[in-house]
Design a protein around this motif. Structure first.
Motif, PDB file in Angstrom:
ATOM      1  N   VAL A  72       0.853  -1.183   0.000  1.00 41.01           N
ATOM      2  CA  VAL A  72       0.000   0.000   0.000  1.00 41.01           C
ATOM      3  C   VAL A  72       0.891   1.237   0.000  1.00 41.01           C
ATOM      4  CG1 VAL A  72      -1.814   1.254   1.207  1.00 41.01           C
ATOM      5  CG2 VAL A  72      -1.795  -1.244   1.242  1.00 41.01           C
ATOM      6  N   MET A  73       0.726   2.093  -0.997  1.00 44.58           N
ATOM      7  CA  MET A  73       1.508   3.314  -1.122  1.00 44.58           C
ATOM      8  C   MET A  73       0.584   4.509  -0.911  1.00 44.58           C
ATOM      9  SD  MET A  73       3.927   4.510  -4.308  1.00 44.58           S
ATOM     10  CE  MET A  73       2.558   4.542  -5.455  1.00 44.58           C
ATOM     11  N   GLN A  74       0.850   5.284   0.137  1.00 47.67           N
ATOM     12  CA  GLN A  74       0.043   6.458   0.446  1.00 47.67           C
ATOM     13  C   GLN A  74       0.469   7.603  -0.465  1.00 47.67           C
ATOM     14  OE1 GLN A  74      -2.264   6.042   2.793  1.00 47.67           O
ATOM     15  NE2 GLN A  74      -3.181   8.069   2.663  1.00 47.67           N
ATOM     16  N   VAL A  75      -0.428   8.013  -1.364  1.00 45.92           N
ATOM     17  CA  VAL A  75      -0.101   9.039  -2.341  1.00 45.92           C
ATOM     18  C   VAL A  75      -0.247  10.440  -1.763  1.00 45.92           C
ATOM     19  CG1 VAL A  75      -0.708  10.009  -4.581  1.00 45.92           C
ATOM     20  CG2 VAL A  75      -0.717   7.551  -4.248  1.00 45.92           C
ATOM     21  N   GLU A  76      -1.341  10.691  -1.088  1.00 46.81           N
ATOM     22  CA  GLU A  76      -1.614  12.021  -0.581  1.00 46.81           C
ATOM     23  C   GLU A  76      -2.430  11.920   0.684  1.00 46.81           C
ATOM     24  OE1 GLU A  76      -4.556  14.952  -2.418  1.00 46.81           O
ATOM     25  OE2 GLU A  76      -2.647  15.660  -3.217  1.00 46.81           O
ATOM     26  N   GLN A  77      -2.122  12.733   1.670  1.00 50.56           N
ATOM     27  CA  GLN A  77      -2.837  12.731   2.943  1.00 50.56           C
ATOM     28  C   GLN A  77      -3.440  14.111   3.179  1.00 50.56           C
ATOM     29  OE1 GLN A  77      -0.614  11.265   6.229  1.00 50.56           O
ATOM     30  NE2 GLN A  77      -2.198  11.722   7.738  1.00 50.56           N
TER      31      GLN A  77
ATOM     32  N   PRO B 106       8.055   9.274  -0.144  1.00 44.90           N
ATOM     33  CA  PRO B 106       7.422  10.601  -0.132  1.00 44.90           C
ATOM     34  C   PRO B 106       6.256  10.625  -1.111  1.00 44.90           C
ATOM     35  CG  PRO B 106       9.471  10.642  -1.358  1.00 44.90           C
ATOM     36  CD  PRO B 106       9.400   9.299  -0.699  1.00 44.90           C
ATOM     37  N   PRO B 107       5.424  11.653  -1.067  1.00 41.37           N
ATOM     38  CA  PRO B 107       4.304  11.744  -2.020  1.00 41.37           C
ATOM     39  C   PRO B 107       4.785  11.609  -3.454  1.00 41.37           C
ATOM     40  CG  PRO B 107       4.111  13.443  -0.341  1.00 41.37           C
ATOM     41  CD  PRO B 107       5.447  12.776  -0.129  1.00 41.37           C
ATOM     42  N   VAL B 108       4.073  10.815  -4.236  1.00 42.06           N
ATOM     43  CA  VAL B 108       4.477  10.530  -5.613  1.00 42.06           C
ATOM     44  C   VAL B 108       4.160  11.724  -6.494  1.00 42.06           C
ATOM     45  CG1 VAL B 108       4.148   9.004  -7.585  1.00 42.06           C
ATOM     46  CG2 VAL B 108       4.114   8.084  -5.274  1.00 42.06           C
ATOM     47  N   LYS B 109       5.165  12.352  -7.037  1.00 40.25           N
ATOM     48  CA  LYS B 109       4.963  13.509  -7.892  1.00 40.25           C
ATOM     49  C   LYS B 109       5.512  13.280  -9.294  1.00 40.25           C
ATOM     50  CE  LYS B 109       5.093  16.815  -4.067  1.00 40.25           C
ATOM     51  NZ  LYS B 109       3.656  17.089  -4.117  1.00 40.25           N
ATOM     52  N   THR B 110       6.343  12.260  -9.491  1.00 40.47           N
ATOM     53  CA  THR B 110       6.947  12.014 -10.797  1.00 40.47           C
ATOM     54  C   THR B 110       6.718  10.578 -11.218  1.00 40.47           C
ATOM     55  OG1 THR B 110       9.056  11.438  -9.781  1.00 40.47           O
ATOM     56  CG2 THR B 110       8.743  13.736 -10.390  1.00 40.47           C
ATOM     57  N   PRO B 111       6.603  10.356 -12.534  1.00 45.58           N
ATOM     58  CA  PRO B 111       6.428   8.980 -13.015  1.00 45.58           C
ATOM     59  C   PRO B 111       7.640   8.103 -12.752  1.00 45.58           C
ATOM     60  CG  PRO B 111       5.879  10.597 -14.716  1.00 45.58           C
ATOM     61  CD  PRO B 111       6.554  11.335 -13.601  1.00 45.58           C
TER      62      PRO B 111
ATOM     63  N   ASP C  19      -0.090  11.243 -14.018  1.00 42.33           N
ATOM     64  CA  ASP C  19       1.271  11.188 -13.481  1.00 42.33           C
ATOM     65  C   ASP C  19       1.532   9.875 -12.759  1.00 42.33           C
ATOM     66  OD1 ASP C  19       1.810  13.663 -14.475  1.00 42.33           O
ATOM     67  OD2 ASP C  19       1.399  14.731 -12.601  1.00 42.33           O
ATOM     68  N   LEU C  20       0.523   9.344 -12.079  1.00 41.31           N
ATOM     69  CA  LEU C  20       0.710   8.104 -11.331  1.00 41.31           C
ATOM     70  C   LEU C  20       0.986   6.923 -12.243  1.00 41.31           C
ATOM     71  CD1 LEU C  20      -1.893   8.210  -8.413  1.00 41.31           C
ATOM     72  CD2 LEU C  20       0.555   7.832  -8.214  1.00 41.31           C
ATOM     73  N   VAL C  21       0.173   6.758 -13.290  1.00 42.29           N
ATOM     74  CA  VAL C  21       0.257   5.543 -14.110  1.00 42.29           C
ATOM     75  C   VAL C  21       1.254   5.678 -15.250  1.00 42.29           C
ATOM     76  CG1 VAL C  21      -2.127   4.979 -13.552  1.00 42.29           C
ATOM     77  CG2 VAL C  21      -1.629   6.241 -15.641  1.00 42.29           C
ATOM     78  N   GLU C  22       1.750   6.915 -15.500  1.00 42.07           N
ATOM     79  CA  GLU C  22       2.616   7.119 -16.657  1.00 42.07           C
ATOM     80  C   GLU C  22       3.896   6.293 -16.572  1.00 42.07           C
ATOM     81  OE1 GLU C  22       4.920  10.756 -19.009  1.00 42.07           O
ATOM     82  OE2 GLU C  22       3.531  11.190 -17.372  1.00 42.07           O
ATOM     83  N   GLY C  23       4.476   6.181 -15.379  1.00 40.50           N
ATOM     84  CA  GLY C  23       5.739   5.473 -15.253  1.00 40.50           C
ATOM     85  C   GLY C  23       5.619   3.981 -15.065  1.00 40.50           C
ATOM     86  N   PHE C  24       4.397   3.461 -14.823  1.00 34.94           N
ATOM     87  CA  PHE C  24       4.257   2.021 -14.582  1.00 34.94           C
ATOM     88  C   PHE C  24       4.305   1.261 -15.891  1.00 34.94           C
ATOM     89  CE2 PHE C  24       2.170  -1.929 -13.315  1.00 34.94           C
ATOM     90  CZ  PHE C  24       2.833  -2.183 -12.123  1.00 34.94           C
TER      91      PHE C  24
END
Length: 774
Positions: free
Chosen positions: A534-539, A585-590, A624-629
């Motif tokens: 589980v990756m917490q993206v934003e709180q 840290p919060p995911v900001k880049t692919p 942005d989230l799915v672009e790098g997967f």
């Protein structure tokens, strides 16, 4: 004149067909005739002969000049090259005639050893395989490390769940299958002539002989069972499970025998210490050790960015456990075998790890080890009538004892006559396990050279006899209804999508959308026991924000629910889902997600708030989230008002592979949530109605219904007709008011886009949607 022109033309053709100096002459391309069998054989052996002609002069010149720097290394390289080359050629030949490759590798050693190569060309044999102790120690070290790697792979391929399924019958078969041939082998060791035994080691030699005659080779047995498509049938599971138990017991016996050999006799205190040490080691390995191995593999996989970090971790685990068993006074092979079992039970990258390790072991260490074993076996002793007769006796006792023991175990367990006969045939293959045991006995001085040769001969004979006997026996066994259902299920899984996922990555925020996505991801992970991160993206900082740990608890509950549902279908509970959180840290880049995708995650599940835009597109945050997967992923789109429901799941079908994979994910969720599944064929734009089209649509729905039955679902299927695809989907989905699960294709572009139908659906549908992009 005509005759002269023809003759001149033929001469010119022949001149053009003649190879240039240094050019390889391809016999089959010469005009006017086909190559003879002798020519074909000569061509096949031309490049190995050229290889030998390149190696020998260099070694001969170096040796003639005295002890030159690097000569030992050059000889070692020559030995490896010949063992690998000839082992590969003969292994390929054995494979093509239905025999295991190990037989070819053993025969390669025999051909390169004193039995053949040493007799035909003694000078060349002594040049490449010299008798200097230092030179022998170098190749022996590589071979012995190969033994550890072989047992590591054997342990990794050991399926403990299969043993648990067939434990009652398999235990009875393995105990009788070990006891009877072990007693025969031990008794034979007590009556063998003293010239065949090391001085003062009759007890240890008898124990080794009994062990060698009683165990089976898991790799050989499993390969034949898998080849015959019997791995999922009841008898196939019993045979493989029995071989696994026998192998495990055999290595424990070897460990105890090694302890007796080190003390020089049977001492009650020493024996108790050895047995107690082995027992404590096994107990610690399958409790604390299993947890520790899993954590080490996960830590190496998630923390290191360099290549093959997990392989390094596995090799370290194998080495440490081997040293522990050696410190307990037993053989290192027991530690390597147990390490392989623990690594194989780890749910992270198991198949990926096996592929990485298997290539190097199969290409290098296996031919070197088995080739060395073949070189050590001097078959010229079989020219002596007495030793040939004793070898025949060993083969007969091994075969009859093993067959009788396994047959008796099958009958005692309630098997039919045909099943018991097949069981006796299947357990009578020694293969690699036998050779390893014999090599250990020879190394520690428990076996003489002649007795070692007899045991290796017995291993080759029984290994070559088992495949045709087992194929004959299995081909005449009828299939039960339960077995047929299991095979159909396995065939569906082979074409399926969920069965190939090994690890799931979940990106959520602390919104209700993230919590619901965690439930869906838990369903998906729980059905196969996949590890979930589980990756917490934003709180959010609002007072009404949910607790981030609530998503983990939600995933655990849904995974447990999915495992219970899977157990009802499979008659076996999947492994518990290991759920962890990603400390990032919060995911900001692919790039960050792309780095995680290369850590072995087979599926990316995204569930965050504010997913869609008013025009039916995705927000930049989703893009942005799915672009790098780099693999398949799913995006959960929450309803605009209220919470999503799971009582009804609507699945649009188009007949494509992506729609089928989306349907499979929908069925997994429906089974775990105990929801009703509706599959509707939605004809693509431009499809012309007609009888052929109707048959094609019905075939697609039959396939989807069969896929649903795989998960024990009664899927409602129908065909929707309308001019616009999204209109058809909306009309059908409006009746369910549940979750739409739709398989889609990702389209190129700067913004995440699944096509016009998906965009129109997001714009016009206010309910929950799960897009599966595979």
């Amino acid at each position: 004149m005509i005759h002269q022109n023809l003759s001149s033309s033929t001469a010119r053709d022949r001149e053009r067909a003649r190879p240039l100096p240094g050019e390889y002459a391809r016999i089959q391309d010469l005009p006017g005739r086909e190559p003879t069998r002798v020519e074909l054989r000569m061509r096949r052996w031309l490049w190995p002969l050229a290889l030998a002609l390149v190696l020998l002069p260099g070694l001969a010149l170096a040796k003639a000049g005295g002890k030159t720097p690097g000569l030992d290394e050059a000889v070692l390289v020559a030995e490896i090259v010949l063992l690998v080359t000839v082992g590969r050629l003969l292994g390929e030949l054995m494979l093509r005639i239905g025999q295991p490759t190990i037989v070819g590798q053993l025969l390669a050693g025999v051909l390169l050893g004193p039995s053949v190569f040493g007799k035909l060309w003694p000078y060349a044999h002594d040049l490449i395989f010299p008798h200097e102790p230092s030179q022998k120690a170098m190749i022996a070290a590589i071979a012995q490390f190969g033994v550890l790697l072989l047992l590591l792979l054997t342990g990794m391929e050991t399926d403990l769940r299969l043993v648990r399924r067939a434990r009652a019958t398999a235990t009875a078969v393995s105990l009788t299958g070990i006891a009877l041939p072990f007693a025969c082998g031990f008794a034979l060791g007590q009556f063998l002539p003293a010239t065949l035994l090391p001085g003062g080691h009759r007890l240890v030699s008898s124990l080794f002989l009994g062990t060698a005659l009683s165990i089976s080779s898991v790799k050989i047995v499993a390969s034949v069972i898998r080849e015959m498509n019997f791995m999922r049938r009841n008898l196939g599971q019993v045979i493989v499970a029995s071989a696994i138990i026998e192998d495990s017991i055999g290595w424990v016996i070897i460990a105890i025998t090694f302890g007796i050999a080190r003390t020089g006799g049977v001492d009650a205190m020493s024996l108790l210490k050895t047995v107690g040490g082995v027992g404590l080691f096994l107990l610690a390995s399958f409790t604390v050790g299993q947890y520790a191995v899993f954590r080490i593999i996960r830590w190496a996989n998630d923390r290191f960015s360099s290549e093959f970090a997990v392989v390094t971790a596995i090799l370290v685990i194998m080495g440490v456990m081997s040293l522990i068993t050696y410190g307990l006074g037993v053989q290192t092979v027991l530690g390597a075998f147990v390490a392989g079992i623990l690594v194989g039970e780890s749910p992270i990258l198991t198949e990926h790890i096996q592929q990485q390790l298997r290539g190097l072991v199969a290409a290098l260490f296996m031919p070197v080890f088995f080739g060395q074993a073949g070189i050590s076996a001097d078959l010229s002793i079989l020219g002596q009538p007495q030793l040939l007769g004793l070898t025949a006796v060993i083969v007969a006792i091994a075969s009859i004892g093993k067959f009788s023991g396994a047959f008796a175990g099958g009958k005692l367990s309630g098997m039919s006559l045909r099943e018991s006969l097949a069981l006796g045939c299947g357990m009578n293959a020694r293969g690699s396990t036998e050779v390893i045991v014999a090599t250990i006995g020879l190394t520690m001085g428990a076996l003489t050279q002649n007795l070692f040769t007899m045991i290796v001969t017995m291993a080759v004979v029984t290994t070559m006899a088992m495949p045709p006997m087992l194929r004959y026996a299995l081909a005449r066994l009828p299939m039960s209804k339960e077995e047929q259902t299991r095979l159909e299920r396995e065939e569906i899984d082979a074409r399926g999508f969920v069965a190939k996922i090994e690890r799931v990555l979940l990106a959520v925020d602390d919104s209700p959308t993230g919590k619901f996505a965690a439930r869906l991801a838990g369903y998906l992970a729980g059905v196969r026991g996949m590890p979930l991160t589980v990756m917490q993206v934003e709180q959010r900082r609002a007072a009404t924000a949910a607790n981030p740990q609530a998503h983990v608890e939600e995933a655990k509950q849904s995974a447990t629910q999915a495992a219970a549902a899977a157990e009802q279908v499979e008659q076996e509970a999947p492994r518990p889902v290991d759920i962890t959180t990603q400390a990032t840290p919060p995911v900001k880049t692919p790039e960050l997600v792309g780095e995680l995708s290369r850590k072995g995650y087979g599926f990316f599940f995204v569930g965050i708030d504010a997913t869609r835009t008013p025009d039916g597109g995705f927000t930049k945050k989703i893009t942005d989230l799915v672009e790098g997967f780099e693999g398949p992923f799913a995006v959960f789109v929450a309803p605009e008002q209220g919470e999503a429901g799971l009582t009804e799941i609507f699945i649009p079908i188009t007949g494509t592979d992506v729609s089928r994979r989306g349907a499979e994910v929908g069925f997994v969720i429906a089974r775990a949530a105990q929801a009703r599944a509706h599959a509707v064929y939605v004809a693509p734009r431009g499809e012309i109605p007609g009888q052929r089209t109707r048959r094609s649509q019905e075939a697609v729905l039959r396939d989807i219904a069969q896929l649903g039955s795989r998960y024990d679902l009664d899927v409602e299927t129908r065909i929707a007709r309308s001019e616009l695809t999204e209109t058809r989907i909306l009309r059908q989905a409006a009746d369910t008011q549940g979750l739409i699960v739709m398989g889609v294709n990702r389209r190129p572009g700067d913004v995440l886009f699944f096509g016009n139908t998906a965009a129109a659906l997001m714009q016009r549908w206010n309910g929950a949607i799960l897009f599966v992009a595979s």
